[in-house]
Design a protein around this motif. Structure first.
Motif, PDB file in Angstrom:
ATOM      1  N   LEU A   1       0.850  -1.193   0.000  1.00  0.00           N
ATOM      2  CA  LEU A   1       0.000   0.000   0.000  1.00  0.00           C
ATOM      3  C   LEU A   1       0.882   1.238   0.000  1.00  0.00           C
TER       4      LEU A   1
ATOM      5  N   PHE B   1      -1.787   0.659  -4.587  1.00  0.00           N
ATOM      6  CA  PHE B   1      -1.942  -0.643  -3.935  1.00  0.00           C
ATOM      7  C   PHE B   1      -1.807  -1.777  -4.954  1.00  0.00           C
TER       8      PHE B   1
ATOM      9  N   TYR C   1      -5.763  -9.732   0.482  1.00  0.00           N
ATOM     10  CA  TYR C   1      -5.162  -8.405   0.694  1.00  0.00           C
ATOM     11  C   TYR C   1      -5.613  -7.773   2.012  1.00  0.00           C
ATOM     12  N   PRO C   2      -6.921  -7.639   2.259  1.00  0.00           N
ATOM     13  CA  PRO C   2      -7.343  -7.052   3.543  1.00  0.00           C
ATOM     14  C   PRO C   2      -6.885  -7.863   4.751  1.00  0.00           C
TER      15      PRO C   2
ATOM     16  N   MET D   1      -3.277  -7.084   5.577  1.00  0.00           N
ATOM     17  CA  MET D   1      -3.190  -5.786   6.222  1.00  0.00           C
ATOM     18  C   MET D   1      -3.750  -5.840   7.646  1.00  0.00           C
TER      19      MET D   1
ATOM     20  N   ILE E   1      -7.761   0.847   5.198  1.00  0.00           N
ATOM     21  CA  ILE E   1      -7.214   0.661   3.845  1.00  0.00           C
ATOM     22  C   ILE E   1      -7.947   1.572   2.871  1.00  0.00           C
TER      23      ILE E   1
ATOM     24  N   ARG F   1      -7.162   5.188   3.371  1.00  0.00           N
ATOM     25  CA  ARG F   1      -5.825   5.530   2.856  1.00  0.00           C
ATOM     26  C   ARG F   1      -5.839   5.650   1.328  1.00  0.00           C
TER      27      ARG F   1
END
Length: 380
Positions: free
Chosen positions: A259, A322, A352-353, A356, A366, A369
């Protein structure tokens, strides 16, 4: 000190939270209208609906004016004005909620044009956020539409999107910065596939036969001998006119969620544990015979090397905002590049989430951002 006065003095945590909130609000001021794109003329249409629905529900709609643009399986563009929750089950595309729309190519307007009741309406767009997977979504085509219109995009641009979608060219580019890539060769649909069987035999089985430009493992076959070669190639050709034959890498797949731009944030590494076969489309979304471990079951030193390699690949391919970088880790701990997903799955249970989240960054953070990064684009 008077106790009543002391009670009114904020602690360091409260001060930091207020500063962070003020900074976020300042960065967000330049974004007012965000176009979120979903669906698309792609085999990954249904996955895009799930991802987009999840992302939309994380956006603070008191701060942003959302313009939801749905693209049908046929490639029709609509302004969607219904409840975002019906996007996921694919009941969004009907006359009750949809109005035809297109992106104006007049760069001085930076808008979409809406066809409503035989009249044209124009809606200004500050920034676009495509949440579309695979062909016609993350391959640079949609990005090109908005670039021509002068509307900034959150995420990878035309070049990076097209390059990352092309497995062969991405491998060649990444190899120039010293990262290992699988041995491979390519075949065009116009060529005689049988003429490449000797080359496949020389490489040695098992092998992977893949469309060069397709996502979510569509059209990929793992073959164990030459008898499966022709059928596997024919299957891959249904998704792309060019296919790639890759060597099998002994080891397991690891992923890195990246990210940012100048200052990169990398989530915890995940590890895919397979009990059989490979991580195909069905397995990715069912996990019937496989598991994903976050963080990966590797040493801290190896994890550090993988994260640094992911950053190197991300920058080499000119990624922005990202992306998810996928690699293999071999039995002797060699890192081998696999691919980059410029718009990875974005549901609450997607890789992905979750990477993070393991690093302490929530799904909502996320998305916030990404909108901050969109604000920085608008200011530049």
């Amino acid at each position: 000190m008077n106790l009543s006065v002391a009670k009114n003095i904020p602690n360091a945590k409260e001060v930091k939270e207020k500063i962070d909130q003020r900074m976020y609000e300042e960065k967000s001021k330049s974004i007012k209208t965000v176009a979120v794109l979903f669906g698309g003329c792609s085999p990954e249409y249904s996955v895009s609906l799930q991802s987009a629905s999840a992302v939309i529900q994380q956006i603070d709609q008191t701060r942003y004016d959302l313009v939801l643009i749905g693209i049908s399986k046929k490639g029709e563009w609509f302004l969607f004005e219904g409840d975002p929750q019906i996007i996921e089950d694919d009941s969004w595309c009907n006359k009750k909620y949809c109005v035809p729309v297109y992106v104006s190519q007049n760069r001085t307007e930076r808008c979409v044009v809406i066809f409503r009741n035989e009249k044209l309406e124009k809606k200004h767009i500050d920034v676009a956020l495509p949440i579309m997977h695979g062909k016609n979504g993350e391959d640079g085509t949609v990005q090109g539409v908005f670039e021509l219109a002068g509307i900034p995009i959150i995420g990878c641009g035309v070049l990076a999107s097209a390059l990352c979608m092309d497995k062969d060219r991405a491998h060649k580019m990444v190899s120039t910065v010293g990262v290992s890539v699988p041995k491979s060769f390519t075949i065009n649909k116009s060529m005689d596939v049988k003429g490449f069987m000797n080359k496949a035999n020389e490489m040695g089985y098992p092998l992977f036969v893949k469309p060069i430009r397709a996502g979510s493992s569509f059209g990929i076959t793992k073959i164990s001998d030459c008898n499966e070669f022709i059928v596997a190639c024919e299957r891959a050709f249904t998704y792309d006119e060019n296919i790639i034959i890759e060597e099998f890498i002994e080891g397991f797949e690891v992923g890195c969620a990246v990210l940012g731009n100048e200052k990169l944030i990398v989530g915890e590494i995940d590890e895919i544990e397979l009990s059989k076969g490979f991580f195909d489309f069905d397995e990715k979304y069912s996990l019937k015979t496989s598991s994903i471990h976050v963080p990966a079951r590797i040493s801290d030193e190896t994890a550090k090397r993988i994260k640094e390699t992911a950053k190197l690949i991300y920058k080499c391919l000119d990624c922005k905002d990202f992306a998810r970088v996928d690699m293999f880790l071999t039995s002797n701990e060699e890192i081998v590049f696999n691919e980059v997903n410029t718009i990875p799955g974005f549901t609450s249970h997607s890789r992905y989430p979750n990477m993070m989240k393991a690093a302490g960054i929530t799904f909502k953070q996320i998305v916030e951002r990404l909108l901050e990064l969109g604000g920085e684009i608008c200011e530049s």
